[in-house]
Each structure stands twice: as structure tokens, then as C-alpha cells.
Design a protein around this motif. Structure first.
Motif, PDB file in Angstrom:
ATOM      1  N   ILE A 144       0.890  -1.130   0.158  1.00 51.30           N
ATOM      2  CA  ILE A 144       0.239  -0.149  -0.030  1.00 51.30           C
ATOM      3  C   ILE A 144       0.813   1.166  -0.011  1.00 51.30           C
ATOM      4  CG2 ILE A 144      -0.437  -0.235   2.802  1.00 51.30           C
ATOM      5  CD1 ILE A 144      -1.271   2.411   1.909  1.00 51.30           C
ATOM      6  N   THR A 157      -2.174  -1.019  -3.810  1.00 55.38           N
ATOM      7  CA  THR A 157      -3.297  -0.336  -3.622  1.00 55.38           C
ATOM      8  C   THR A 157      -2.951   1.049  -2.748  1.00 55.38           C
ATOM      9  OG1 THR A 157      -5.418  -0.255  -2.861  1.00 55.38           O
ATOM     10  CG2 THR A 157      -3.912  -1.179  -1.425  1.00 55.38           C
ATOM     11  N   GLU A 207      -6.846  -1.198   4.582  1.00 56.55           N
ATOM     12  CA  GLU A 207      -7.273  -1.641   3.494  1.00 56.55           C
ATOM     13  C   GLU A 207      -6.406  -2.796   2.905  1.00 56.55           C
ATOM     14  OE1 GLU A 207      -8.876   0.679   0.142  1.00 56.55           O
ATOM     15  OE2 GLU A 207      -7.645  -0.313  -1.188  1.00 56.55           O
ATOM     16  N   ASN A 219      -4.899  -4.989  -7.327  1.00 57.76           N
ATOM     17  CA  ASN A 219      -4.770  -3.641  -7.183  1.00 57.76           C
ATOM     18  C   ASN A 219      -6.184  -2.979  -6.988  1.00 57.76           C
ATOM     19  OD1 ASN A 219      -2.184  -4.148  -8.157  1.00 57.76           O
ATOM     20  ND2 ASN A 219      -2.616  -3.876 -10.237  1.00 57.76           N
ATOM     21  N   TYR A 220      -6.479  -3.069  -5.777  1.00 59.27           N
ATOM     22  CA  TYR A 220      -7.949  -2.822  -5.263  1.00 59.27           C
ATOM     23  C   TYR A 220      -8.209  -1.363  -5.482  1.00 59.27           C
ATOM     24  CZ  TYR A 220     -12.261  -3.282  -2.563  1.00 59.27           C
ATOM     25  OH  TYR A 220     -13.401  -3.475  -2.433  1.00 59.27           O
ATOM     26  N   THR A 221      -7.333  -0.339  -5.221  1.00 62.68           N
ATOM     27  CA  THR A 221      -7.693   0.860  -5.485  1.00 62.68           C
ATOM     28  C   THR A 221      -6.571   1.873  -5.911  1.00 62.68           C
ATOM     29  OG1 THR A 221      -8.773   0.942  -3.137  1.00 62.68           O
ATOM     30  CG2 THR A 221      -8.733   3.327  -4.284  1.00 62.68           C
ATOM     31  N   ILE A 222      -6.689   2.093  -7.508  1.00 64.63           N
ATOM     32  CA  ILE A 222      -5.651   2.809  -8.181  1.00 64.63           C
ATOM     33  C   ILE A 222      -6.342   3.830  -9.060  1.00 64.63           C
ATOM     34  CG2 ILE A 222      -4.327   1.948 -10.211  1.00 64.63           C
ATOM     35  CD1 ILE A 222      -3.101   1.502  -7.423  1.00 64.63           C
TER      36      ILE A 222
END
Ligand SMILES: NC(=O)c1ccc[n+]([C@@H]2O[C@H](COP(=O)([O-])OP(=O)(O)OC[C@H]3O[C@@H](n4cnc5c(N)ncnc54)[C@H](OP(=O)(O)O)[C@@H]3O)[C@@H](O)[C@H]2O)c1
Length: 357
Positions: free
Chosen positions: A109, A133, A305, A317-320
Motif C-alpha cells: 500500500i 493499492t 485496506e 490492485n484494489y484502489t488505483i
């Protein structure tokens, strides 16, 4: 260098946002036999230190799984988090990611400014095959769920409130706006770049929601029942406030409460934080030093997260990128948080816990 297998499930790459924390960090890292260094000395050398691992984190879920991670400090100086130092800062983040790869850690992260520096451009890291992420989905979820809880607690209804979002065109700001636009009386959007703000504002307007936007906070603040501050800037000041406004400050550096000393009825909390109830251990334990909060086992939404993704074995790559956080993802990651016994942090600010917590 060959990759090692260290048995670590995730890494957190971060930086400090003030010199007081840095002073604690550096002096805890030095042995007790050495005299504590003052900030003036630390400033001389701080950003010459290459990224390095500082401590391990061990997390236990009430469902029985445990996961371990590593915190890697980039040693980016707080006063160099500006466009003038972009190139050297990006290099520090790249070096930190490369170090993570060499340790065989599968997921990372990019905390705080380290994600802003890359603006979602993770192409360079694809060769490593690691999941990356920013942690912004859970941060946004904790901000929103915190606001919903505070509104209920103060005897108000979200539907009757207008919400001002400072930093509305950022990743977390857009996520909060999109989530709250249909659940509140209206949204008031603020950011400095006029063209970007207007584009976003028009989109919300065309969807039929009540919306106003301005690059000046004071043109909007008088109508706000709720304020969410998710701007990474030290020069934010709010004025012309309603007496009983609820404020969630989730940006860094923390900048609002110093300016709100003369508004005792304002309810301000530091948002975007969760509380891990089933074990969150640091090795060595720095929680009495630079990672110190008014309640036990608090953690940043962004860090939690990656912990949740590790607990769920979801190497993705959950949040990019910017503007990709949907309402569904907010609900999904928040549900995972509760599943693993991690709740919203109690409300607190620079003066400690809210008296009723
Ligand atoms: N609690 C947590 O766990 C957690 C986790 C991640 C991030 N954060 C913090 O949340 C904040 C937002 O993160 P993000 O990823 O959404 O950042 P981002 O995408 O860079 O967005 C920042 C937003 O703030 C606006 N802004 C900057 N300075 C401003 C000012 N002086 N007045 C008004 N608007 C201003 C920017 O637009 P303009 O440039 O046009 O002004 C943009 O809309 C950061 O401070 C970050 O450190 C907290």
C-alpha cells in the motif's frame, strides 16, 4: 539481489507529515545510550536516508487468521512534499517498492503522499508482479461512515444536511461526493483548480443533485451542516461556520482545529481511521512513540485496506488511479472491515477523545 521469502503478507510504504513525529521516530530508532537528537540536526540528514524497514505489524482476525506486514519509511521530509521535489520523491517511492519486491512481499500500500506522487501510474511496477493499492476506498468508507454516525449522534438527519467537501476533486473527495450526493440535501464542492472543479460540479448538477462549487471555502462554508476536509494542504482555514457544524478532518497535514479554537460548539473529528479489536501488534512497538493516538489499536484506513486484502487473500490492485471508487466498493470494503472485527475509530481530535466516547 535474489528475492528473499520473508513470510510477510503486505508492506506499507509511508512518510511522516510533521517534524515532531520524525523526532520521536529517529530517536526511538537510535539506542538509549545515544543522546536524543534535536529536530535541527535531524533535518540536516533526514532526506539522505534511503527507504528502510522500520517495524513489523502482526494482525489477527476474530475469524482466526493472522497476517504480518512491514512498514517501510521513505524518509521524505514533510517540507519537501511539493511539486519542486517531485522527481526525488518519486525516486524514493520507487526505491521503497523495489525493496519490498526484493523481500518477496506480494502486496503493497502506498500511504499518504506516496500514492499522490504516482497519481495511479503503477505501470513501472508491473514487472514486479505485486499488487498495489492506495487504500483510499477504505479511507473514504471510514470518512463516510464516521459522518453518518456523527450526524445520528448529534440528532440530525443526513437528508436535511448540506455537506461541504474540501478537496472535492481528489480521489477521496470524489468518492465522498459521489456517495453523499443523493443522500444529503446538497453538496458544496471546493478545490483550487477551477476548471477541474467546474467539470466535476457540472457532472453532479447534470445528474440532478443540488450542488454549488467554489475555489473559496468561505463562499460555501456558511451553508454547510457537515464539512469533510480531504485536501493535502497546510493552508486551509474555515470561517463563516454554522455553530453546530460537524467536521471530519481526514487530510494531512492536520490543519483545521488550530483555526477553530474560537468555535467551541463545532464537533470536529479526525476521520478515515479504524480500530482493530483483535490484535494489532508492532514489532518493535512504536505505538508509544510516533504512532500514538488517544485510543488503542487505531490504524489508518489506507493501511487497514491492505490488511483486509491480505486477510481475504485478494492480491489485487484494489484502489488505483483517481475517481474510480464506487459506492459498491465502499460498501464491500467496509463490510470486510466489520467481518474482521475492525470498526470505525472512536471520535477524537487534537484534544483527545470526544467526551462522550
Ligand atoms: N486517514 C487516512 O487513512 C488517509 C488515507 C489516505 C489519504 N489520506 C489523506 O487524505 C487527503 C486526500 O487524499 P487524496 O488521495 O484524495 O488526494 P488527492 O487526490 O491529491 O486530492 C486532494 C484534493 O485536495 C484539493 N486541494 C489541495 N489543496 C487544497 C486547498 N488548499 N484548498 C482546497 N482544496 C485543496 C485538490 O485539488 P486542487 O489541487 O485543485 O486544489 C484535490 O481535490 C490527503 O491529505 C491524504 O494524506 C488520509
Amino acid at each position: 539481489m535474489d528475492r528473499q521469502t520473508t513470510g510477510l503478507d503486505f508492506a506499507v510504504i509511508g512518510h511522516q507529515d510533521n517534524w515532531a513525529n520524525i523526532r520521536s521516530l529517529i530517536n526511538i530508532m537510535r539506542t538509549d545510550a545515544l543522546e536524543a537528537l534535536p529536530v535541527s540536526k535531524i533535518r540536516e540528514v533526514y532526506d539522505y536516508i534511503p527507504p528502510r524497514a522500520i517495524f513489523r505489524m502482526h494482525v489477527t482476525s476474530p475469524l482466526g487468521m493472522t497476517r504480518s506486514g512491514l512498514y517501510i519509511e521513505t524518509f521524505i521530509a514533510p517540507d519537501k512534499l511539493t511539486a519542486d521535489h517531485l522527481r526525488e520523491n518519486i525516486q524514493k517511492v520507487r526505491d521503497a517498492v523495489a525493496a519490498t519486491y526484493r523481500l518477496g512481499i506480494p502486496m503493497v500500500i502506498l500511504g499518504g503522499f506516496t500514492s499522490l506522487l504516482l497519481e495511479g501510474n503503477i505501470d513501472d511496477f508491473r514487472e514486479y508482479g505485486m499488487a498495489v493499492t492506495t487504500g483510499n476506498t477504505l479511507t473514504a468508507a471510514y470518512v463516510i461512515k464516521g459522518i453518518e454516525k456523527a450526524v445520528r449522534q448529534e440528532g440530525k438527519r443526513l437528508r436535511d444536511c448540506r455537506v461541504l467537501i474540501i478537496g472535492a476533486t481528489g480521489d477521496i473527495g470524489m468518492a465522498c461526493t459521489n456517495y453523499l450526493k443523493g443522500k444529503t440535501k446538497g453538496v458544496l464542492l471546493c478545490a483550487r483548480n477551477r476548471a477541474r472543479l467546474e467539470r466535476f460540479g457540472r457532472r453532479i448538477e447534470n445528474e440532478g443533485h443540488e450542488v454549488k462549487w467554489s475555489t473559496r471555502i468561505d463562499e460555501l462554508s456558511g451553508s454547510a451542516d457537515i464539512i469533510i476536509s480531504v485536501a493535502s494542504s497546510s493552508d486551509i482555514g474555515v470561517s463563516h461556520l454554522k455553530g453546530d457544524v460537524i467536521i471530519c478532518d481526514a487530510g494531512y497535514p492536520k490543519n483545521l482545529e488550530e483555526k477553530l479554537k474560537d468555535h467551541p460548539s463545532v464537533k470536529l473529528f479526525h476521520g478515515g481511521m479504524g480500530q482493530l479489536h483483535h490484535g494489532y501488534l508492532f514489532d518493535p512497538d512504536y505505538t508509544t512513540g510516533f504512532y500514538r493516538y488517544p485510543a488503542e489499536h487505531l490504524g489508518h484506513g489506507c493501511i487497514i485496506e491492505v490488511i483486509l486484502l491480505a486477510l481475504e487473500n485478494r492480491l489485487e490492485n484494489y484502489t488505483i488511479g483517481k475517481g474510480n471508487i464506487s459506492e459498491e466498493k465502499i460498501e464491500e470494503i467496509y463490510a470486510l472491515s466489520l467481518k474482521h472485527g475492525i470498526t470505525l475509530a472512536p471520535f477524537y481530535n487534537g484534544n483527545g477523545l470526544w467526551p462522550d466516547q
